[in-house]
Motif scaffolding. Structure first.
Motif, PDB file in Angstrom:
ATOM      1  N   PHE A   1      20.550 -25.017  80.850  1.00 54.28           N
ATOM      2  CA  PHE A   1      20.404 -23.627  80.426  1.00 54.28           C
ATOM      3  C   PHE A   1      20.355 -23.612  78.899  1.00 54.28           C
ATOM      4  O   PHE A   1      21.220 -24.192  78.239  1.00 54.28           O
ATOM      5  CB  PHE A   1      21.587 -22.798  80.924  1.00 54.28           C
ATOM      6  CG  PHE A   1      21.555 -21.364  80.474  1.00 54.28           C
ATOM      7  CD1 PHE A   1      20.704 -20.460  81.071  1.00 54.28           C
ATOM      8  CD2 PHE A   1      22.378 -20.931  79.444  1.00 54.28           C
ATOM      9  CE1 PHE A   1      20.668 -19.129  80.663  1.00 54.28           C
ATOM     10  CE2 PHE A   1      22.360 -19.609  79.025  1.00 54.28           C
ATOM     11  CZ  PHE A   1      21.493 -18.708  79.635  1.00 54.28           C
ATOM     12  N   ARG A   2      19.351 -22.985  78.333  1.00 48.12           N
ATOM     13  CA  ARG A   2      19.170 -22.976  76.879  1.00 48.12           C
ATOM     14  C   ARG A   2      19.752 -21.697  76.276  1.00 48.12           C
ATOM     15  O   ARG A   2      19.401 -20.600  76.684  1.00 48.12           O
ATOM     16  CB  ARG A   2      17.680 -23.096  76.531  1.00 48.12           C
ATOM     17  CG  ARG A   2      17.099 -24.435  76.952  1.00 48.12           C
ATOM     18  CD  ARG A   2      15.596 -24.456  76.911  1.00 48.12           C
ATOM     19  NE  ARG A   2      15.091 -25.730  77.412  1.00 48.12           N
ATOM     20  CZ  ARG A   2      13.863 -25.923  77.873  1.00 48.12           C
ATOM     21  NH1 ARG A   2      12.994 -24.923  77.875  1.00 48.12           N
ATOM     22  NH2 ARG A   2      13.486 -27.105  78.319  1.00 48.12           N
ATOM     23  N   PHE A   3      20.625 -21.883  75.303  1.00 49.23           N
ATOM     24  CA  PHE A   3      21.270 -20.754  74.640  1.00 49.23           C
ATOM     25  C   PHE A   3      20.940 -20.828  73.150  1.00 49.23           C
ATOM     26  O   PHE A   3      21.372 -21.753  72.453  1.00 49.23           O
ATOM     27  CB  PHE A   3      22.786 -20.797  74.852  1.00 49.23           C
ATOM     28  CG  PHE A   3      23.502 -19.529  74.444  1.00 49.23           C
ATOM     29  CD1 PHE A   3      23.596 -18.454  75.319  1.00 49.23           C
ATOM     30  CD2 PHE A   3      24.089 -19.413  73.196  1.00 49.23           C
ATOM     31  CE1 PHE A   3      24.255 -17.288  74.960  1.00 49.23           C
ATOM     32  CE2 PHE A   3      24.755 -18.253  72.821  1.00 49.23           C
ATOM     33  CZ  PHE A   3      24.839 -17.186  73.707  1.00 49.23           C
TER      34      PHE A   3
ATOM     35  N   ASP B   1       9.810 -20.354  71.007  1.00 48.89           N
ATOM     36  CA  ASP B   1       9.377 -21.735  71.202  1.00 48.89           C
ATOM     37  C   ASP B   1      10.551 -22.608  71.637  1.00 48.89           C
ATOM     38  O   ASP B   1      10.418 -23.451  72.539  1.00 48.89           O
ATOM     39  CB  ASP B   1       8.773 -22.274  69.909  1.00 48.89           C
ATOM     40  CG  ASP B   1       8.216 -23.679  70.067  1.00 48.89           C
ATOM     41  OD1 ASP B   1       7.154 -23.827  70.701  1.00 48.89           O
ATOM     42  OD2 ASP B   1       8.844 -24.631  69.571  1.00 48.89           O
ATOM     43  N   GLN B   2      11.707 -22.410  71.023  1.00 52.32           N
ATOM     44  CA  GLN B   2      12.894 -23.172  71.401  1.00 52.32           C
ATOM     45  C   GLN B   2      13.335 -22.850  72.826  1.00 52.32           C
ATOM     46  O   GLN B   2      13.724 -23.738  73.594  1.00 52.32           O
ATOM     47  CB  GLN B   2      14.039 -22.889  70.430  1.00 52.32           C
ATOM     48  CG  GLN B   2      13.815 -23.393  69.022  1.00 52.32           C
ATOM     49  CD  GLN B   2      13.831 -24.902  68.930  1.00 52.32           C
ATOM     50  OE1 GLN B   2      12.806 -25.559  68.932  1.00 52.32           O
ATOM     51  NE2 GLN B   2      15.015 -25.465  68.848  1.00 52.32           N
ATOM     52  N   ALA B   3      13.287 -21.568  73.170  1.00 54.30           N
ATOM     53  CA  ALA B   3      13.712 -21.156  74.502  1.00 54.30           C
ATOM     54  C   ALA B   3      12.789 -21.702  75.580  1.00 54.30           C
ATOM     55  O   ALA B   3      13.238 -22.120  76.656  1.00 54.30           O
ATOM     56  CB  ALA B   3      13.752 -19.626  74.577  1.00 54.30           C
ATOM     57  N   ILE B   4      11.501 -21.731  75.301  1.00 54.21           N
ATOM     58  CA  ILE B   4      10.516 -22.175  76.289  1.00 54.21           C
ATOM     59  C   ILE B   4      10.445 -23.694  76.378  1.00 54.21           C
ATOM     60  O   ILE B   4      10.453 -24.270  77.474  1.00 54.21           O
ATOM     61  CB  ILE B   4       9.122 -21.601  75.943  1.00 54.21           C
ATOM     62  CG1 ILE B   4       9.124 -20.080  76.085  1.00 54.21           C
ATOM     63  CG2 ILE B   4       8.046 -22.219  76.845  1.00 54.21           C
ATOM     64  CD1 ILE B   4       7.886 -19.413  75.508  1.00 54.21           C
ATOM     65  N   ASN B   5      10.378 -24.353  75.239  1.00 52.45           N
ATOM     66  CA  ASN B   5      10.123 -25.797  75.207  1.00 52.45           C
ATOM     67  C   ASN B   5      11.364 -26.655  75.017  1.00 52.45           C
ATOM     68  O   ASN B   5      11.296 -27.879  75.133  1.00 52.45           O
ATOM     69  CB  ASN B   5       9.117 -26.112  74.095  1.00 52.45           C
ATOM     70  CG  ASN B   5       7.770 -25.449  74.349  1.00 52.45           C
ATOM     71  OD1 ASN B   5       7.219 -25.570  75.429  1.00 52.45           O
ATOM     72  ND2 ASN B   5       7.260 -24.736  73.359  1.00 52.45           N
TER      73      ASN B   5
ATOM     74  N   GLU C   1      22.093 -26.446  76.827  1.00 58.29           N
ATOM     75  CA  GLU C   1      21.447 -26.908  75.606  1.00 58.29           C
ATOM     76  C   GLU C   1      21.509 -25.759  74.604  1.00 58.29           C
ATOM     77  O   GLU C   1      21.064 -24.652  74.910  1.00 58.29           O
ATOM     78  CB  GLU C   1      19.991 -27.276  75.907  1.00 58.29           C
ATOM     79  CG  GLU C   1      19.267 -27.981  74.784  1.00 58.29           C
ATOM     80  CD  GLU C   1      17.871 -28.426  75.230  1.00 58.29           C
ATOM     81  OE1 GLU C   1      17.644 -29.642  75.313  1.00 58.29           O
ATOM     82  OE2 GLU C   1      17.029 -27.548  75.491  1.00 58.29           O
ATOM     83  N   ALA C   2      22.075 -26.006  73.435  1.00 61.58           N
ATOM     84  CA  ALA C   2      22.286 -24.935  72.457  1.00 61.58           C
ATOM     85  C   ALA C   2      21.492 -25.176  71.185  1.00 61.58           C
ATOM     86  O   ALA C   2      21.258 -26.323  70.778  1.00 61.58           O
ATOM     87  CB  ALA C   2      23.764 -24.806  72.129  1.00 61.58           C
ATOM     88  N   CYS C   3      21.110 -24.086  70.563  1.00 60.55           N
ATOM     89  CA  CYS C   3      20.428 -24.126  69.273  1.00 60.55           C
ATOM     90  C   CYS C   3      20.954 -22.995  68.412  1.00 60.55           C
ATOM     91  O   CYS C   3      21.123 -21.859  68.888  1.00 60.55           O
ATOM     92  CB  CYS C   3      18.914 -23.990  69.463  1.00 60.55           C
ATOM     93  SG  CYS C   3      17.973 -23.981  67.913  1.00 60.55           S
ATOM     94  N   ILE C   4      21.221 -23.290  67.151  1.00 58.33           N
ATOM     95  CA  ILE C   4      21.696 -22.301  66.187  1.00 58.33           C
ATOM     96  C   ILE C   4      20.568 -21.976  65.212  1.00 58.33           C
ATOM     97  O   ILE C   4      19.993 -22.883  64.604  1.00 58.33           O
ATOM     98  CB  ILE C   4      22.913 -22.806  65.398  1.00 58.33           C
ATOM     99  CG1 ILE C   4      24.006 -23.326  66.343  1.00 58.33           C
ATOM    100  CG2 ILE C   4      23.438 -21.718  64.472  1.00 58.33           C
ATOM    101  CD1 ILE C   4      24.579 -22.290  67.266  1.00 58.33           C
ATOM    102  N   ALA C   5      20.258 -20.707  65.054  1.00 58.09           N
ATOM    103  CA  ALA C   5      19.252 -20.263  64.099  1.00 58.09           C
ATOM    104  C   ALA C   5      19.953 -19.626  62.905  1.00 58.09           C
ATOM    105  O   ALA C   5      20.799 -18.751  63.077  1.00 58.09           O
ATOM    106  CB  ALA C   5      18.305 -19.252  64.750  1.00 58.09           C
TER     107      ALA C   5
ATOM    108  N   ALA D   1      16.937 -19.370  80.043  1.00 57.38           N
ATOM    109  CA  ALA D   1      17.334 -19.377  78.628  1.00 57.38           C
ATOM    110  C   ALA D   1      17.790 -17.995  78.200  1.00 57.38           C
ATOM    111  O   ALA D   1      17.445 -16.979  78.825  1.00 57.38           O
ATOM    112  CB  ALA D   1      16.165 -19.832  77.748  1.00 57.38           C
ATOM    113  N   CYS D   2      18.564 -17.980  77.126  1.00 58.53           N
ATOM    114  CA  CYS D   2      18.992 -16.727  76.499  1.00 58.53           C
ATOM    115  C   CYS D   2      18.851 -16.856  74.993  1.00 58.53           C
ATOM    116  O   CYS D   2      19.242 -17.871  74.403  1.00 58.53           O
ATOM    117  CB  CYS D   2      20.450 -16.414  76.848  1.00 58.53           C
ATOM    118  SG  CYS D   2      21.142 -15.012  75.926  1.00 58.53           S
ATOM    119  N   ILE D   3      18.265 -15.837  74.389  1.00 56.32           N
ATOM    120  CA  ILE D   3      18.274 -15.720  72.927  1.00 56.32           C
ATOM    121  C   ILE D   3      19.273 -14.624  72.593  1.00 56.32           C
ATOM    122  O   ILE D   3      19.065 -13.455  72.934  1.00 56.32           O
ATOM    123  CB  ILE D   3      16.880 -15.383  72.370  1.00 56.32           C
ATOM    124  CG1 ILE D   3      15.866 -16.460  72.782  1.00 56.32           C
ATOM    125  CG2 ILE D   3      16.932 -15.265  70.841  1.00 56.32           C
ATOM    126  CD1 ILE D   3      14.436 -16.162  72.341  1.00 56.32           C
TER     127      ILE D   3
END
Length: 251
Positions: free
Chosen positions: A123-125, A213-217, A170-174, A76-78
């Protein structure tokens, strides 16, 4: 889990690294930045400083083979690297766009194509944007209009890349508002401006906990986290950690 923190010497990134050093789920932290990334102050007695490795990158448009080797295997990457709203007028607009959009796109493309330990998992971004970023390019905000549209376009870029990846990303926007911390002060004019336009607040410990939490889970309920989402999530995660620490002490 091997975690990359992009823009690793920044305010939020420093807290992310501080918390990750004490999180047993994170086995390796790659701090990616232009400058050497030190161990954060007050890392805590449970911190494993050996997990942190600082990787220097002078040109975020070009990743050398040596840099790619350091990033390979990450889960993952933050990504926190950006020109903030309070500073963007200090730079030429083309440079602001390059840092916020071009660097993000290149990072996502490069990291997602590197080999991973478990290729069956995406891969979580996690992309840190802002509360007023606007994805609908026909709705220009009255305040910081061009900037907010540009940041919104980057959000769309990240989410579209994940959608088109066939499950490999897998992407997430904060979308945080004003990020606060004890001892972190701002000019009075800036505080007044933020209050005038009604920006919500979040503690840096809360946003760091929620992003970790998002990056890990993984991205669970939604691919976009509002400021309030992160406050709730961050407080829950931090409370759970305190309970775990208390359980260790009691035992």
């Amino acid at each position: 889990m091997k975690l990359i923190v992009g823009g690793s010497t920044g305010f939020v990134a420093t807290e992310i690294i501080r918390q990750a050093l004490s999180n047993p789920a994170v086995t390796s932290i790659i701090a990616l930045g232009r400058r050497e990334t030190p161990v954060p102050p007050n890392a805590g007695p449970g911190a494993d400083e050996t997990k942190l490795k600082s990787v220097l990158l002078n040109d975020f448009e070009n990743y050398s083979d040596a840099t790619k080797k350091e990033l390979a295997g990450a889960d993952a990457c933050i990504w926190t690297l950006a020109v903030t709203p309070s500073k963007y007028k200090s730079f030429p607009w083309d440079d602001v766009v390059k840092v916020c959009r071009t660097y993000t796109a290149k990072a996502l493309e490069t990291m997602s194509q590197l080999p991973r330990g478990d290729a069956t998992k995406p891969f979580r971004f996690i992309y840190v944007s802002g509360v007023n970023s606007e994805r609908d390019q026909s709705k220009k905000p009255l305040i910081l209009g061009d900037y907010c549209l540009m940041r919104g376009a980057v959000e769309t870029l990240v989410l579209d890349y994940a959608t088109q990846s066939n499950g490999t990303v897998e992407a997430c926007i904060a979308k945080p508002g004003v990020i606060n911390a004890p001892g972190h002060t701002r000019p009075l004019w800036q505080k007044g401006f933020y209050a005038l336009i009604g920006l919500p607040n979040i503690q840096v410990t809360e946003i760091a906990a929620s992003l970790l939490d998002q990056a890990i889970n993984g991205v669970r309920e939604k691919d976009t986290l509002s400021n309030e989402d992160m406050v709730v999530m961050g407080q829950r995660v931090l409370a759970e950690r305190e309970q775990e620490k208390a359980g260790v002490v009691d035992n």
